[in-house]
Motif scaffolding. Sequence first.
Motif, PDB file in Angstrom:
ATOM      1  N   SER A  91       0.857  -1.182   0.000  1.00  8.21           N
ATOM      2  CA  SER A  91       0.000   0.000   0.000  1.00  8.21           C
ATOM      3  C   SER A  91       0.894   1.234   0.000  1.00  8.21           C
ATOM      4  N   THR A  92       0.742   2.065  -1.025  1.00  3.95           N
ATOM      5  CA  THR A  92       1.652   3.195  -1.198  1.00  3.95           C
ATOM      6  C   THR A  92       0.871   4.491  -1.368  1.00  3.95           C
ATOM      7  N   ALA A 104     -10.253  15.574  -1.898  1.00  7.86           N
ATOM      8  CA  ALA A 104     -10.563  16.251  -3.155  1.00  7.86           C
ATOM      9  C   ALA A 104     -11.220  15.328  -4.170  1.00  7.86           C
ATOM     10  N   ASN A 105     -11.039  14.040  -4.009  1.00 13.38           N
ATOM     11  CA  ASN A 105     -11.637  13.037  -4.899  1.00 13.38           C
ATOM     12  C   ASN A 105     -11.448  11.681  -4.219  1.00 13.38           C
ATOM     13  N   ASP A 106     -12.058  10.657  -4.768  1.00 12.67           N
ATOM     14  CA  ASP A 106     -11.850   9.326  -4.229  1.00 12.67           C
ATOM     15  C   ASP A 106     -10.359   8.989  -4.250  1.00 12.67           C
ATOM     16  N   ARG A 107      -9.790   8.746  -3.087  1.00 10.59           N
ATOM     17  CA  ARG A 107      -8.372   8.399  -2.907  1.00 10.59           C
ATOM     18  C   ARG A 107      -7.425   9.563  -3.215  1.00 10.59           C
ATOM     19  N   VAL A 108      -7.952  10.754  -3.313  1.00 15.46           N
ATOM     20  CA  VAL A 108      -7.122  11.945  -3.543  1.00 15.46           C
ATOM     21  C   VAL A 108      -7.394  12.946  -2.422  1.00 15.46           C
ATOM     22  N   PHE A 109      -6.329  13.367  -1.738  1.00 16.00           N
ATOM     23  CA  PHE A 109      -6.446  14.265  -0.598  1.00 16.00           C
ATOM     24  C   PHE A 109      -5.525  15.472  -0.816  1.00 16.00           C
ATOM     25  N   PHE A 110      -5.653  16.458   0.035  1.00 17.11           N
ATOM     26  CA  PHE A 110      -4.800  17.643  -0.107  1.00 17.11           C
ATOM     27  C   PHE A 110      -4.534  18.252   1.259  1.00 17.11           C
ATOM     28  N   VAL A 136      -5.704   8.756   4.621  1.00 17.53           N
ATOM     29  CA  VAL A 136      -4.995   7.730   3.843  1.00 17.53           C
ATOM     30  C   VAL A 136      -4.854   6.445   4.652  1.00 17.53           C
ATOM     31  N   ILE A 137      -4.458   6.582   5.907  1.00 18.52           N
ATOM     32  CA  ILE A 137      -4.281   5.399   6.764  1.00 18.52           C
ATOM     33  C   ILE A 137      -5.599   4.644   6.928  1.00 18.52           C
ATOM     34  N   ASP A 138      -6.677   5.377   7.155  1.00 20.19           N
ATOM     35  CA  ASP A 138      -7.991   4.745   7.281  1.00 20.19           C
ATOM     36  C   ASP A 138      -8.364   4.011   5.992  1.00 20.19           C
ATOM     37  N   LEU A 139      -8.092   4.652   4.860  1.00 19.06           N
ATOM     38  CA  LEU A 139      -8.374   4.037   3.568  1.00 19.06           C
ATOM     39  C   LEU A 139      -7.582   2.752   3.381  1.00 19.06           C
ATOM     40  N   PHE A 140      -6.302   2.791   3.687  1.00 19.94           N
ATOM     41  CA  PHE A 140      -5.453   1.605   3.532  1.00 19.94           C
ATOM     42  C   PHE A 140      -5.870   0.491   4.500  1.00 19.94           C
ATOM     43  N   GLN A 183      -8.884  -0.044   5.512  1.00 19.48           N
ATOM     44  CA  GLN A 183     -10.084  -0.638   4.910  1.00 19.48           C
ATOM     45  C   GLN A 183      -9.721  -1.567   3.749  1.00 19.48           C
ATOM     46  N   ASP A 184      -8.722  -1.157   2.958  1.00 17.11           N
ATOM     47  CA  ASP A 184      -8.272  -2.006   1.854  1.00 17.11           C
ATOM     48  C   ASP A 184      -7.801  -3.366   2.361  1.00 17.11           C
ATOM     49  N   MET A 185      -7.235  -3.381   3.553  1.00 17.79           N
ATOM     50  CA  MET A 185      -6.705  -4.622   4.136  1.00 17.79           C
ATOM     51  C   MET A 185      -7.780  -5.399   4.885  1.00 17.79           C
ATOM     52  N   GLY A 186      -8.993  -4.901   4.848  1.00 19.46           N
ATOM     53  CA  GLY A 186     -10.065  -5.614   5.537  1.00 19.46           C
ATOM     54  C   GLY A 186     -10.232  -5.210   6.983  1.00 19.46           C
ATOM     55  N   GLY A 187      -9.742  -3.982   7.289  1.00 21.35           N
ATOM     56  CA  GLY A 187      -9.951  -3.472   8.644  1.00 21.35           C
ATOM     57  C   GLY A 187      -8.887  -3.884   9.626  1.00 21.35           C
ATOM     58  N   ASP A 188      -7.807  -4.490   9.164  1.00 22.32           N
ATOM     59  CA  ASP A 188      -6.742  -4.910  10.061  1.00 22.32           C
ATOM     60  C   ASP A 188      -5.990  -3.691  10.598  1.00 22.32           C
TER      61      ASP A 188
END
Length: 346
Positions: free
Chosen positions: A6-7, A305-311, A335-339, A341-346
């Motif tokens: 996750s980058t 600012a958009n899905d997966r885009v922050f500022f 970003v951390i919260d998004l990542f 969630q990508d990992m299934g909430g781990d």
Amino acid sequence: MSKQTSTALIIGGGLAGMEAALKVAQANYRVVLVEKEPILGGTMNSLYSSFPRWENPQKLVNYKIKQLKNNPFVEIMTSTTLESCQRNGELFNVNLASADGKIKRDQVQAVVIATGFDLFDASVYGEYGYGIYPNVVNSLEYEALLKKWAETNTRPPQAVAFFKCVGSRDRSKGNPYCSKICCMYTAKQAGVTKEINPETKCYVFYMDYRATGKEYEEFVRNVIEQRKVRYVRGRPAKVIPENDRLLIRAEDTLMGIPIEVAVDMVVLAAAIVPRKETASLAGMLGAATDEYGFIEPLYGEPVMANDRVFFAGGCGFAVEAAGAQHQGAAAAANVIDLFNQDMGGD
């Protein structure tokens, strides 16, 4: 998806971008931090002293750089820009161009825009002589002079005038908005000038001053009462060269009388405006900008600012150092919260 894959791509290595990169990396997610200049730090590298506590900005920059370099999850790419980006669902396929022409391709799952701000072109105010008279400078140019004077033990000129709201709150020539930080950095510049040379006369021409942060009002009162900086309420009408000095014609609206002041230097607090590259980056990443070119957040999402885009920072609007850090940390939290969630909430 693992934390190692996750980058986050952080575009801009000023204070907001560094804070965002650091916080994401401290959560053990990979970060690619790109900065178009050869060094990190952004505008902070140009500053001498800070408000409201007269601290050294370079000390904070060096502290953040040390933290970033000591974190194994951070890849720092200076003299680098985002050349192109192709969106593929949750992935961004990016091409990063270095100053030597090399292209690095990478895949990231989130982007934080932290491209900072520029200053309004004060030459629009022909009556002030910016770009015509060498001793009329903008605020960042004056910061460089403050650093030089302090480092070389050189005294500032005998008299310096500071004009606020140059390009701000002026629909006819600039922008109708208040640039937020000018009142405070002008007070700081005048106060530092008096610290370097207490004999220098400092005049601040203003419509009003706005000190709406913790310790801000006390800071300005200290500059006026303890450092003896004279505040004159009124917008200067003209700057005229006269006998190797600059004659300022204005009206003191509190006294209701016209005044003339002779000084050796004029400092223009130019409006905060977005950088040109911010609009192109926003278009590339599907983010919206407002009528002035600042990034516009999604409804109810202050740094998104958009899905997966922050500022974060000055690309969204004028912000002081502490605010830039707060926004960088907020973007990182998203970003951390998004990542996670990508990992299934781990």
